[in-house]
Design a protein around this motif. Structure first.
Motif, PDB file in Angstrom:
ATOM      1  N   ILE A  97      -1.694  -6.507  -5.319  1.00 27.90           N
ATOM      2  CA  ILE A  97      -0.454  -6.973  -5.948  1.00 27.90           C
ATOM      3  C   ILE A  97      -0.417  -6.540  -7.412  1.00 27.90           C
ATOM      4  CG2 ILE A  97       0.785  -9.061  -6.669  1.00 27.90           C
ATOM      5  CD1 ILE A  97      -0.108 -10.277  -3.920  1.00 27.90           C
ATOM      6  N   ALA A  98      -1.567  -6.615  -8.082  1.00 28.87           N
ATOM      7  CA  ALA A  98      -1.633  -6.163  -9.485  1.00 28.87           C
ATOM      8  C   ALA A  98      -1.330  -4.668  -9.555  1.00 28.87           C
ATOM      9  CB  ALA A  98      -3.018  -6.462 -10.067  1.00 28.87           C
ATOM     10  N   ARG A  99      -1.855  -3.919  -8.598  1.00 26.12           N
ATOM     11  CA  ARG A  99      -1.630  -2.470  -8.586  1.00 26.12           C
ATOM     12  C   ARG A  99      -0.143  -2.154  -8.370  1.00 26.12           C
ATOM     13  NH1 ARG A  99      -5.139   1.215  -4.533  1.00 26.12           N
ATOM     14  NH2 ARG A  99      -4.082   3.178  -5.066  1.00 26.12           N
ATOM     15  N   LEU A 100       0.493  -2.971  -7.524  1.00 25.54           N
ATOM     16  CA  LEU A 100       1.937  -2.773  -7.309  1.00 25.54           C
ATOM     17  C   LEU A 100       2.697  -3.001  -8.611  1.00 25.54           C
ATOM     18  CD1 LEU A 100       4.350  -2.321  -5.315  1.00 25.54           C
ATOM     19  CD2 LEU A 100       4.440  -4.812  -5.091  1.00 25.54           C
ATOM     20  N   HIS A 101       2.339  -4.092  -9.313  1.00 29.67           N
ATOM     21  CA  HIS A 101       3.034  -4.402 -10.562  1.00 29.67           C
ATOM     22  C   HIS A 101       2.815  -3.329 -11.611  1.00 29.67           C
ATOM     23  CE1 HIS A 101       4.683  -8.115  -9.245  1.00 29.67           C
ATOM     24  NE2 HIS A 101       3.523  -8.743  -9.091  1.00 29.67           N
ATOM     25  N   GLY A 156       0.012   1.731   5.610  1.00 33.43           N
ATOM     26  CA  GLY A 156       0.917   1.911   4.475  1.00 33.43           C
ATOM     27  C   GLY A 156       0.553   3.166   3.690  1.00 33.43           C
ATOM     28  N   GLU A 157      -0.748   3.352   3.507  1.00 30.24           N
ATOM     29  CA  GLU A 157      -1.217   4.523   2.762  1.00 30.24           C
ATOM     30  C   GLU A 157      -0.891   5.818   3.518  1.00 30.24           C
ATOM     31  OE1 GLU A 157      -5.380   4.259   1.875  1.00 30.24           O
ATOM     32  OE2 GLU A 157      -5.393   6.166   0.759  1.00 30.24           O
ATOM     33  N   ILE A 158      -1.154   5.816   4.816  1.00 28.29           N
ATOM     34  CA  ILE A 158      -0.887   7.018   5.628  1.00 28.29           C
ATOM     35  C   ILE A 158       0.599   7.374   5.583  1.00 28.29           C
ATOM     36  CG2 ILE A 158      -0.883   7.965   7.984  1.00 28.29           C
ATOM     37  CD1 ILE A 158      -3.290   5.993   8.507  1.00 28.29           C
ATOM     38  N   ALA A 159       1.442   6.366   5.813  1.00 25.44           N
ATOM     39  CA  ALA A 159       2.880   6.629   5.855  1.00 25.44           C
ATOM     40  C   ALA A 159       3.362   7.179   4.517  1.00 25.44           C
ATOM     41  CB  ALA A 159       3.636   5.352   6.216  1.00 25.44           C
ATOM     42  N   ALA A 160       2.839   6.615   3.413  1.00 20.68           N
ATOM     43  CA  ALA A 160       3.265   7.075   2.080  1.00 20.68           C
ATOM     44  C   ALA A 160       2.769   8.493   1.812  1.00 20.68           C
ATOM     45  CB  ALA A 160       2.752   6.114   1.013  1.00 20.68           C
ATOM     46  N   LEU A 161       1.543   8.786   2.223  1.00 20.06           N
ATOM     47  CA  LEU A 161       1.023  10.146   2.031  1.00 20.06           C
ATOM     48  C   LEU A 161       1.843  11.138   2.853  1.00 20.06           C
ATOM     49  CD1 LEU A 161      -2.820   9.387   2.135  1.00 20.06           C
ATOM     50  CD2 LEU A 161      -1.483  10.127   0.136  1.00 20.06           C
ATOM     51  N   ALA A 162       2.163  10.761   4.081  1.00 16.61           N
ATOM     52  CA  ALA A 162       2.961  11.658   4.923  1.00 16.61           C
ATOM     53  C   ALA A 162       4.367  11.826   4.349  1.00 16.61           C
ATOM     54  CB  ALA A 162       3.028  11.103   6.348  1.00 16.61           C
ATOM     55  N   ALA A 211       4.270   5.776  -5.232  1.00 21.87           N
ATOM     56  CA  ALA A 211       4.620   5.741  -6.657  1.00 21.87           C
ATOM     57  C   ALA A 211       3.552   6.465  -7.468  1.00 21.87           C
ATOM     58  CB  ALA A 211       4.773   4.299  -7.125  1.00 21.87           C
ATOM     59  N   GLU A 212       2.294   6.280  -7.090  1.00 23.31           N
ATOM     60  CA  GLU A 212       1.207   6.939  -7.820  1.00 23.31           C
ATOM     61  C   GLU A 212       1.250   8.450  -7.596  1.00 23.31           C
ATOM     62  OE1 GLU A 212      -2.328   4.797  -6.725  1.00 23.31           O
ATOM     63  OE2 GLU A 212      -1.815   3.067  -7.990  1.00 23.31           O
ATOM     64  N   ALA A 213       1.924   8.867  -6.504  1.00 27.30           N
ATOM     65  CA  ALA A 213       2.081  10.307  -6.257  1.00 27.30           C
ATOM     66  C   ALA A 213       3.308  10.850  -6.966  1.00 27.30           C
ATOM     67  CB  ALA A 213       2.184  10.563  -4.755  1.00 27.30           C
ATOM     68  N   GLY A 214       4.011  10.010  -7.694  1.00 29.89           N
ATOM     69  CA  GLY A 214       5.126  10.490  -8.511  1.00 29.89           C
ATOM     70  C   GLY A 214       6.499  10.326  -7.885  1.00 29.89           C
ATOM     71  N   LEU A 215       6.581   9.703  -6.725  1.00 28.08           N
ATOM     72  CA  LEU A 215       7.898   9.506  -6.107  1.00 28.08           C
ATOM     73  C   LEU A 215       8.631   8.349  -6.777  1.00 28.08           C
ATOM     74  CD1 LEU A 215       6.740  11.400  -3.937  1.00 28.08           C
ATOM     75  CD2 LEU A 215       7.728   9.919  -2.197  1.00 28.08           C
ATOM     76  N   ALA A 221       0.841  -1.207   0.000  1.00 26.69           N
ATOM     77  CA  ALA A 221       0.000   0.000   0.000  1.00 26.69           C
ATOM     78  C   ALA A 221       0.871   1.250   0.000  1.00 26.69           C
ATOM     79  CB  ALA A 221      -0.929  -0.005   1.212  1.00 26.69           C
ATOM     80  N   ALA A 222       1.964   1.205   0.771  1.00 30.47           N
ATOM     81  CA  ALA A 222       2.857   2.360   0.840  1.00 30.47           C
ATOM     82  C   ALA A 222       3.522   2.608  -0.511  1.00 30.47           C
ATOM     83  CB  ALA A 222       3.920   2.132   1.921  1.00 30.47           C
ATOM     84  N   ALA A 223       4.049   1.550  -1.106  1.00 24.74           N
ATOM     85  CA  ALA A 223       4.773   1.699  -2.377  1.00 24.74           C
ATOM     86  C   ALA A 223       3.838   2.192  -3.469  1.00 24.74           C
ATOM     87  CB  ALA A 223       5.416   0.364  -2.765  1.00 24.74           C
ATOM     88  N   VAL A 224       2.641   1.609  -3.535  1.00 22.39           N
ATOM     89  CA  VAL A 224       1.678   1.991  -4.560  1.00 22.39           C
ATOM     90  C   VAL A 224       1.279   3.464  -4.387  1.00 22.39           C
ATOM     91  CG1 VAL A 224      -0.734   1.657  -5.230  1.00 22.39           C
ATOM     92  CG2 VAL A 224       0.781  -0.326  -5.012  1.00 22.39           C
TER      93      VAL A 224
END
Lengths: 457, 388
Positions: free
Chosen positions: A58-62, A311-317, A24-28, A18-21
């Motif tokens: 998992i598909a979203r990660l790929h 995972g989502e919170i940490a990635a957004l932060a 990455a979707e935010a452009g990092l 969730a964090a990676a997706v």
């Protein structure tokens, strides 16, 4: 391999995915590192029968731009914003990697931000016979079955504590196993309080109902646990105890897990503050070390849904989307009561401390029996004087057992946090000089002998 | 509350434990105090070799005598001590170092220590994992390795069987004039107090010319048969001239478990136990120059420890002239495991005013009192030999 990323995510379980997706979707520019060859972590281990939501993530990660560094294990952080990793396994043609070029044996990963999503492992409690073949972790048996171990028609006792037991039992039952019984060490009262809490969580209730359906022929016993496993070359039967009743049941497998303990070795190595065995974070999951976040089980055992949110919170932060992070964090806070309820439900019965016999091995790496540990007063003393925890697992299994059995606190964490190739300890990014100069051997231009050491392990 | 004894030993490392055993076996009422547990300090961090070392004649005398005591004790050591007489190979890389091999061989033989010169071929046969070409080596077959925490525990156990008592964990606040004050409030009394606290000795006696010298070690998983002898580079003597304070040397041991123990590093001025990555990397890289296939083994643990270093690389054994009640058994640098038994014999002779088994003068603490405090603090960067 030397690479730099905006964000490195350590762990590719639900929280890490969730964090990676999200990042990455935010452009990092994101890397996600995991020692398993496929994403999913322990709970979504690759194989058939993954839940739809797992397949979706998992598909979203790929599909995302996140760089998957799968099959790489982080073993050190020699300086701030840098992780060192090495392959978790090598090809059969080169079992110790000796013929591989250095960039395939060692990775230096620089990061601006880091999310620790290192997951959790099962806690094992030692009892007579627990080292017999076919006595294994509940999660481990589950993974083996997902990997193709035939289980149809096999008699399985599932024992320990925590919701994982029911999930594993249900999965094995769907694969044709005969679940003889499910033994939950928690008391009926403990479970009833937890069930009342679950009623507030419709999704978990539905999941529970599904388990019940899959397990309709099996008996769930509370306040019940195995006190001995029997067999000579492999498991044949288990002695169970419930209150004052003792009885034997024949079985082919004993799947045992006494809840989960978080993998906090890497957070501890990075000097993140640990409290009560879990990584301390603020509301947006930043640890005590600025720029390092933690998500999933290491912040508190809460299961898949909470891990995904974290995972989502940490990635957004970490990607400076603070407002969105705070919004998701509110959803997380509502679920934290579940973490506390789960912890209460899985509190171990003090009687389990009497499980080991004098000669029961506590440390499987070094064959250290219970009797050798009883007179010790600390984990460090036990390690130095009995070798408990000194083997390749670095005390990950026996350390969690002795913490419960004797109340010992874990030692300080030193690199390497996992066994690492000696060659990779000689790689230091900070190395600026040779100290006392080149050795006579290097000046003499020595070369390696022509034959390899035959590995005898 | 107070307690009395004939002798109070501060520190239950291998030196304190050996002293306790020697004192108790001579009928002295012996009390040992340690802030942690038996063998938990530098004893737990060291490599555990029993080696004859020739940095100075006094060092050779002490290490050789102590090694003989270990050999006499060996048949009675329990298996967990993992005593193994693997011998040491002092590895020479070139012709110049082979000259040193010959000099060392003559010295050892004249001191009654068996030694044998191996040429390049014999060395390659003795240790096939060594890089090639190397010039040869000096084999010292009487050298051994053991597991120090268990050795200290054995010495303490036998001391207690002979009547010694152990007070641990107990923090000592002060020790002087026959009185030991504990953090618990208790006061202990004895005519003689022995400071055997290793690198921590200075906490009780700040005047001591002892500095902490940090070291790193790496241990691998089990690879039985990978090595057969302890290996030490001979060239350390020469390369040590190039450094100020920090240095690394090739010193590797096969353990009875099949594990390989990789050393060594030396560092002054480092007070915290954390891993110094660049020094560790240099240490491992140096070991790989001699043993290229070390690269492919799994390292399972890295740790550090603090040696108690003195300016002349000899320990402090005997009375502290400024306090009649105070004796020292400390400052053993990297040779505490080897010299613990000889230290105990010397100490007991000095405590009881008997004839010492070897001349005691080179190790008497009084040798530093004629120097100024500043001289004691400045350690000459004299050539020295590698020992972990």
């Amino acid at each position: 391999m030397k690479e730099s990323f905006d964000l490195v995510v350590a762990g590719a379980g639900p929280a890490g995915i969730a964090a990676a997706v999200t990042a990455a979707e935010a452009g990092l520019r994101v890397a996600v590192v995991d020692d398993n060859p496929a994403p999913g972590g322990q709970i979504w281990r690759s194989g058939a029968h993954l839940p739809r939501s797992a397949q979706h993530w998992i598909a979203r990660l790929h599909r995302s731009s996140a760089v998957p560094l799968l099959g790489w294990r982080i073993f050190d952080s020699p300086e701030p914003n840098l992780l060192c990793a090495e392959p978790s396994s090598f090809p059969p043609s080169s079992p110790n990697g000796s013929s591989l070029p250095p960039h395939r044996r060692h990775a230096e990963l620089r990061f601006k931000k880091l999310i620790l999503a290192t997951g959790a492992r099962e806690r094992f409690l030692p009892f007579p016979g627990w080292t017999l073949p076919n006595v294994m972790g509940a999660g481990a048996l589950d993974a083996l079955v997902r990997g193709g171990l035939p289980i149809a028609g096999k008699r399985v006792v599932v024992a320990g504590t925590g919701p994982l037991l029911l999930a594993v039992a249900a999965h094995l039952a769907r694969r044709g196993a005969k679940i003889v019984t499910v033994c939950e060490q928690a008391s009926f009262a403990q479970l009833a309080r937890f069930a009342a809490h679950l009623a507030l969580e419709p999704a978990k209730l539905a999941q529970g109902a599904g388990f019940a359906l899959a397990l309709r022929s099996a008996r769930l016993r509370t306040g019940c646990w195995p006190i001995a496993a029997h067999g000579t070359d492999r498991l044949r039967a288990v002695t169970l105890r419930q209150g004052h009743n003792f009885w034997d049941v024949d079985c082919d497998y004993l799947a045992c897990g006494f809840h989960l303990v978080p993998n906090i070795e890497l957070p501890a190595l990075l000097a993140c503050r640990i409290a009560g065995g879990f990584v301390s974070t603020n509301g947006l999951l930043e640890t005590s070390v600025p720029g390092i976040y933690c998500a999933g089980e290491p912040t508190g055992i809460g299961g898949v849904e909470l891990a995904l949110l974290e995972g989502e919170i940490a990635a957004l932060a970490a990607s400076a989307q603070t407002a969105r992070a705070q919004k998701v964090a509110r959803r997380r806070r509502r679920k934290l009561a579940f973490v506390r309820a789960l912890e209460r439900a899985c509190t171990l019965d003090p009687q389990l401390r009497t499980l080991p016999a004098e000669d029961t091995f506590i440390c499987r790496c070094e064959d250290v029996p219970y009797a050798a540990l009883c007179s010790r007063s600390s984990w460090r003393e036990a390690k130095l004087h009995t070798r408990c925890g000194m083997g390749p697992c670095q005390g990950r299994i026996c350390g969690t057992a002795t913490e419960f059995l004797f109340g010992w606190n874990a030692d300080s964490v030193r690199p390497p946090v996992f066994p690492a190739l000696v060659a990779n300890l000689a790689v230091s990014p900070a190395r600026t000089h040779d100290f006392n100069g080149a050795s006579a051997a290097s000046r003499a231009g020595v070369a390696a002998p022509t034959h390899a050491f035959k590995e005898t392990r | 509350m107070s307690s009395t004894a004939d002798v109070i030993i501060l520190g239950a490392g291998i030196v304190g434990a050996a002293c306790a055993r020697a004192c108790a076996s001579r009928g002295l009422k012996t009390l040992v105090v340690d802030s942690g547990f038996v063998g938990g300090g530098a004893t737990a961090a060291g490599m555990g070799h029993i080696v004859a070392m020739d940095d100075s004649p006094a060092q050779l005398t002490l290490t050789r005598y102590s090694q003989q005591l270990w050999h006499a004790l060996a048949p009675g050591l329990p298996p967990e001590v993992e005593f193994e007489q693997c011998g040491t190979l002092w590895v020479a890389a070139d012709a110049e170092e082979m000259e040193e091999v010959r000099r060392k061989c003559a010295l050892y033989e004249s001191s009654g220590i068996p030694a044998e010169i191996l040429d390049a071929h014999a060395l390659a046969q003795a240790e096939p994992q060594l890089a090639r070409p190397l010039a040869g080596a000096l084999l010292v077959p009487s050298d051994a390795v053991l597991y120090p925490p268990s050795a200290a525990a054995f010495l303490m156990r036998t001391a207690m069987e002979a009547g010694a008592r152990l007070l641990a964990p107990q923090q000592v606040l002060s020790a002087a004039n026959g009185r030991v004050r504990l953090a618990s409030g208790e006061e202990l009394h004895a005519a003689r107090i022995v400071n055997a606290c290793g690198a921590d000795s200075v906490a009780l006696l700040p005047e001591l010319p002892i500095r902490k010298r940090k070291g790193h070690l790496v241990i691998t998983d089990r690879y039985p048969g990978f090595l057969h002898h302890q290996l030490v580079e001979l060239g350390y003597l020469r390369s040590a001239h190039a450094v100020a304070a920090d240095s690394v040397a090739f010193n590797v041991q096969p353990r009875k478990t099949g594990q390989i123990l990789i050393g060594s590093s030396r560092e002054f001025g480092a007070e915290d136990a954390s891993i110094h990555h660049s020094l560790l990397a240099a240490m491992v890289a140096r070991a790989q120059q001699y043993l290229p296939r070390l690269a492919d083994l799994d390292a399972i643990r890295v740790w550090t420890g603090f040696r108690a270093a003195t300016p002349d690389k000899l320990p402090l054994i005997g009375t502290w002239p400024k306090d009649d009640s105070l004796f020292l058994a400390t400052g053993h640098e990297g040779l505490g495991i080897t010299t613990s038994l000889a230290t105990a014999r010397l100490l007991v002779a000095l405590l009881l005013n008997e004839e010492p088994p070897i001349p005691a003068e080179p190790y008497l603490p009084a040798r530093f009192l004629s120097r100024s405090a500043q001289e004691n603090r400045i350690f000459a960067h004299a050539p020295e030999q590698s020992h972990a």
